[in-house]
Design an enzyme around this catalytic site. Structure first.
Site, PDB file in Angstrom:
ATOM      1  N   ALA A  39       9.442  -3.377 -17.334  1.00  0.00           N
ATOM      2  CA  ALA A  39       8.285  -3.860 -16.582  1.00  0.00           C
ATOM      3  C   ALA A  39       7.027  -3.556 -17.375  1.00  0.00           C
ATOM      4  O   ALA A  39       6.965  -2.572 -18.108  1.00  0.00           O
ATOM      5  CB  ALA A  39       8.223  -3.199 -15.214  1.00  0.00           C
ATOM      6  N   THR A  45       3.727   0.384 -19.773  1.00  0.00           N
ATOM      7  CA  THR A  45       4.955  -0.393 -19.922  1.00  0.00           C
ATOM      8  C   THR A  45       6.125   0.551 -19.690  1.00  0.00           C
ATOM      9  O   THR A  45       6.126   1.680 -20.182  1.00  0.00           O
ATOM     10  CB  THR A  45       5.053  -1.015 -21.320  1.00  0.00           C
ATOM     11  OG1 THR A  45       3.928  -1.875 -21.533  1.00  0.00           O
ATOM     12  CG2 THR A  45       6.338  -1.821 -21.480  1.00  0.00           C
ATOM     13  N   ASP A 156      -0.425   3.780  -3.574  1.00  0.00           N
ATOM     14  CA  ASP A 156       0.026   2.457  -4.029  1.00  0.00           C
ATOM     15  C   ASP A 156       1.442   2.172  -3.524  1.00  0.00           C
ATOM     16  O   ASP A 156       2.317   1.764  -4.290  1.00  0.00           O
ATOM     17  CB  ASP A 156      -0.024   2.374  -5.555  1.00  0.00           C
ATOM     18  CG  ASP A 156      -0.017   0.933  -6.066  1.00  0.00           C
ATOM     19  OD1 ASP A 156      -0.310   0.015  -5.267  1.00  0.00           O
ATOM     20  OD2 ASP A 156       0.287   0.717  -7.254  1.00  0.00           O
ATOM     21  N   ASP A 638      -7.731 -13.123 -13.363  1.00  0.00           N
ATOM     22  CA  ASP A 638      -6.508 -13.603 -14.002  1.00  0.00           C
ATOM     23  C   ASP A 638      -6.170 -12.749 -15.214  1.00  0.00           C
ATOM     24  O   ASP A 638      -6.976 -11.927 -15.667  1.00  0.00           O
ATOM     25  CB  ASP A 638      -6.710 -15.065 -14.433  1.00  0.00           C
ATOM     26  CG  ASP A 638      -5.409 -15.841 -14.504  1.00  0.00           C
ATOM     27  OD1 ASP A 638      -4.335 -15.216 -14.456  1.00  0.00           O
ATOM     28  OD2 ASP A 638      -5.472 -17.080 -14.613  1.00  0.00           O
TER      29      ASP A 638
END
EC number: 2.7.11.1
Length: 657
Positions: A39, A45, A156, A638
């Site tokens: 991921a 990462t 989160d 974005d």
């Protein structure tokens, strides 16, 4: 784990602020190896890795600033206090080692086979029994109660941060935003003004999380507490019950993302949650969920944090609910249930495929039958001007959780000194098309010879890549390697080819490329979007509907704004992969070329881009990063990818005006 833990006095991080007697904090390079990425996010990462011969997950943070490094050490201190081996909690992903010294800062965790809970729900379209939902909720609540006892707020909580083991037990992961409650309060006090509210700087650092899971008080810019985690917990459990992305009626996450953007702006959604009490559609009684569970969810997402139960209360209520669920409910260990919802031994889903490898293999396996002679041989070699190139790039997730952009840079392609290629692919509805294209397009370009013009080569590379990707997608769907239904990923694309003193730019979609020509922007692309009358007319002639939705013209049921792309097989042939190619002859007036995905152009004009590069040290990688970070600061929502290619010699010490 097969890795020796040094004595505590010597087992510390490079700063000396982290130490442990339970797990190693620095590792010999030979003891671990990073394998394939699992991921990727804006801050780290995660790789599949080997540590002491065993399979683990390695988290490699992005450390761009001293604040990032401070955060790594804070997280390490928090994790080894919470998750050391002697204080192991079954509901938390266990930290087993760390490497807290330069240059490779890493954290190693127990490995869980994909998918995470979000992909289990939205990719595999898993329909858990009510018993399974309640058991997962209970296990998760216990883990969060444990954190609360230790004074930690996760900040989160969402299905993407919940890992599922082979027995369908949840393990809470990703403590990148977690903090001790006392530290949150301490920071807030330091930043409060006389009004009693934190400053803007505090908001930017502490209003963290994922919008659709964030509690109203956080959106009002208050601080995180246990009750904020309770709210996120409720949204997540309701999502597990309903199987749909919050605030949409769709199972597929990539499609739901588009629907959310069409239905609400970020400000509208925030206002609706805070002021109007908007919540996701509650699971219906027809789902089999007992009224007591639905009532608990509603109390957990109450607008008033004080009215929400604590995790201790939630755990006790869930235990009672568990006892009252019918005995014939599907158990977690039911073989029949495992067969119905996906064999636990097979974890193939779309992101498990390496679309990068698929694109590369396809290009290699479809070589053109021709003798190789290069385009540079057929152009006028008597021309006195030939650009001198230097190049660099920068890519960031921006405010998105996942990275769907890809790019390539091939200076001196095919070992030809005057032949260069650069490309950006902006994925939508997933990253698969962009990953496939970033290997396939340059692979095809390398195969063309002088019998094909650069314009035709670029066009054919786009079209062949589009056909190949869609055929590959169908093949994997038929073979069950892809389990998600109605999944139609695509990407926009821009590719530049420089052959001696000629520049060719192929574009399909809304990425852009501009030249700085004599100090003025010279566009090398035109946007292919439904708001363009000619493009809209072409789409309608192909028999596909174009209608005004929310804020602009959009194509088909997928509501795409772009009218040309690679992939998007549900909208073919109307949304064509046929690029528009613009060519120009380069001269000493051309200083640099800028290519970028629409995440940059959404918030910057061509003139803005030239002005920023003018005021930046003339190093292309630095210029790319400056543009991307400025776009993020201006509110781009974005992914952002930028390539800067200087076309004449520049000095990094050049004076900045």
């Amino acid at each position: 784990m097969g890795v020796e833990v040094p004595p505590e006095e010597s087992n510390r991080c490079v700063r000396g602020c982290c130490r442990s007697a339970a797990i190693p904090l620095h590792l010999p390079p030979s003891s671990f190896s990073l394998l394939s990425p699992i991921a990727k996010g804006s801050e780290s990462t995660v790789y599949e890795a080997r540590l002491g011969g065993e399979r683990v997950a390695a988290k490699k943070p992005v450390l761009s600033t001293s604040d990032d490094l401070d955060k790594f050490h804070y997280q390490l201190q928090l994790l080894w206090w919470v998750l050391p081996i002697e204080l192991d909690h079954p509901g938390l992903a266990r930290l087993v080692a760390a490497h807290a010294r330069p240059p490779n800062y890493l954290m190693f965790f127990d490995f869980f086979e994909p998918p995470n809970l979000a992909d289990k729900i939205h990719v595999e379209e898993w329909n858990p029994s009510v018993q399974q939902v309640v058991t997962i909720a209970t296990d998760l609540a216990k883990a969060l109660q444990y954190l609360n006892i230790l004074g930690i707020v996760h900040r989160d909580i969402k299905p993407a941060n919940i890992l599922i083991d082979k027995d369908f037990h949840p393990h809470l992961a990703d403590f990148g935003l977690a903090m001790y409650q006392k530290d949150i309060k301490h920071v807030s006090v330091e930043n409060w003004r006389s009004s009693g509210k934190p400053t803007g700087g505090f908001h930017k650092k502490n209003m963290v999380g994922t919008l659709i899971y964030m509690a109203p008080e956080i959106l009002r810019k208050d601080i995180h507490t246990e009750k904020s985690d309770v709210y996120s917990f409720a949204i997540s459990i309701n999502e597990l019950l309903t199987g749909v992305v919050p605030y949409t009626d769709l199972r597929a996450e990539a499609q739901a993302h588009t629907v959310l953007e069409m239905t609400y702006t970020e400000q509208q959604l925030t206002a609706a949650i805070v002021s109007q009490g908007l919540r996701p559609a509650l699971a219906l009684p027809e789902s089999g969920a007992p009224p007591s569970l639905l009532s608990l969810i509603q109390r957990c997402w109450d607008s008033d944090p004080q009215q929400r139960p604590s995790f201790k209360d939630i755990t006790e209520e869930l235990k009672i609910i568990e006892k009252h669920i019918a005995v014939n409910s599907c158990s977690l260990a039911s073989p029949a249930n495992k067969s119905q919802n996906g064999n636990t031994e097979v974890h193939h889903y779309q992101e498990a495929l390496s679309w990068l490898n698929q694109g590369e293999l396809f290009a290699k396996g479809n070589k053109l039958d021709s003798t190789v002679d290069h385009w540079s041989d057929i152009f006028d070699q008597s021309s006195k001007y030939c650009p001198t190139l230097s190049w660099g790039s920068f890519a960031t997730c921006g405010r998105r959780e996942t990275m769907e952009d890809t790019h390539f840079m091939l200076p001196h392609m095919s070992e030809e000194k005057d032949l260069h290629a650069f490309g950006i692919f902006d994925g939508h509805r997933g990253s698969a098309a962009a990953e496939f294209s970033v290997r396939a397009v340059p692979g095809f370009l390398k195969q063309f010879n002088s019998n094909t013009s650069p314009t035709d080569a670029l066009t054919e590379a786009f079209v062949r890549t589009d056909i190949a990707f869609r055929e590959e997608l169908i093949l994997h769907q038929k073979s069950k390697r892809i389990t998600q239904k109605n999944w139609h990923p695509g990407c926009t694309a821009v590719t530049a080819l420089i052959v001696r003193n000629k520049l060719f730019v192929a574009n399909a979609g809304d990425c852009r490329a501009i030249l700085n020509r004599a100090g003025e922007p010279f566009p090398m692309t035109r946007d292919h979007v439904a708001s363009c009358p000619k493009e809209r007319e072409r789409i309608v002639k192909e028999g596909t509907e174009v209608k005004w939705q929310i804020d602009t013209w959009r194509v088909g049921a997928a509501a795409l704004q772009v009218t040309r792309s690679i992939g998007d097989d549900d909208l073919k042939p109307a949304v064509t992969a046929q690029p528009e190619v613009i060519e120009t002859i380069l001269s000493p007036d051309d200083e640099f070329l800028v290519m970028a995905s629409d995440g940059l152009w959404d918030v910057m004009s061509n003139e803005d881009v030239l002005s920023i590069i003018k005021d930046t040290v003339k190093e292309p990688g630095m210029c790319s990063k400056r543009l991307a970070t400025e776009a993020a600061a201006r509110g781009s929502k974005d992914n952002i990818t930028v390539i800067v290619v200087f076309l004449r010699p520049v000095s990094t010490a050049e004076r900045i005006y």
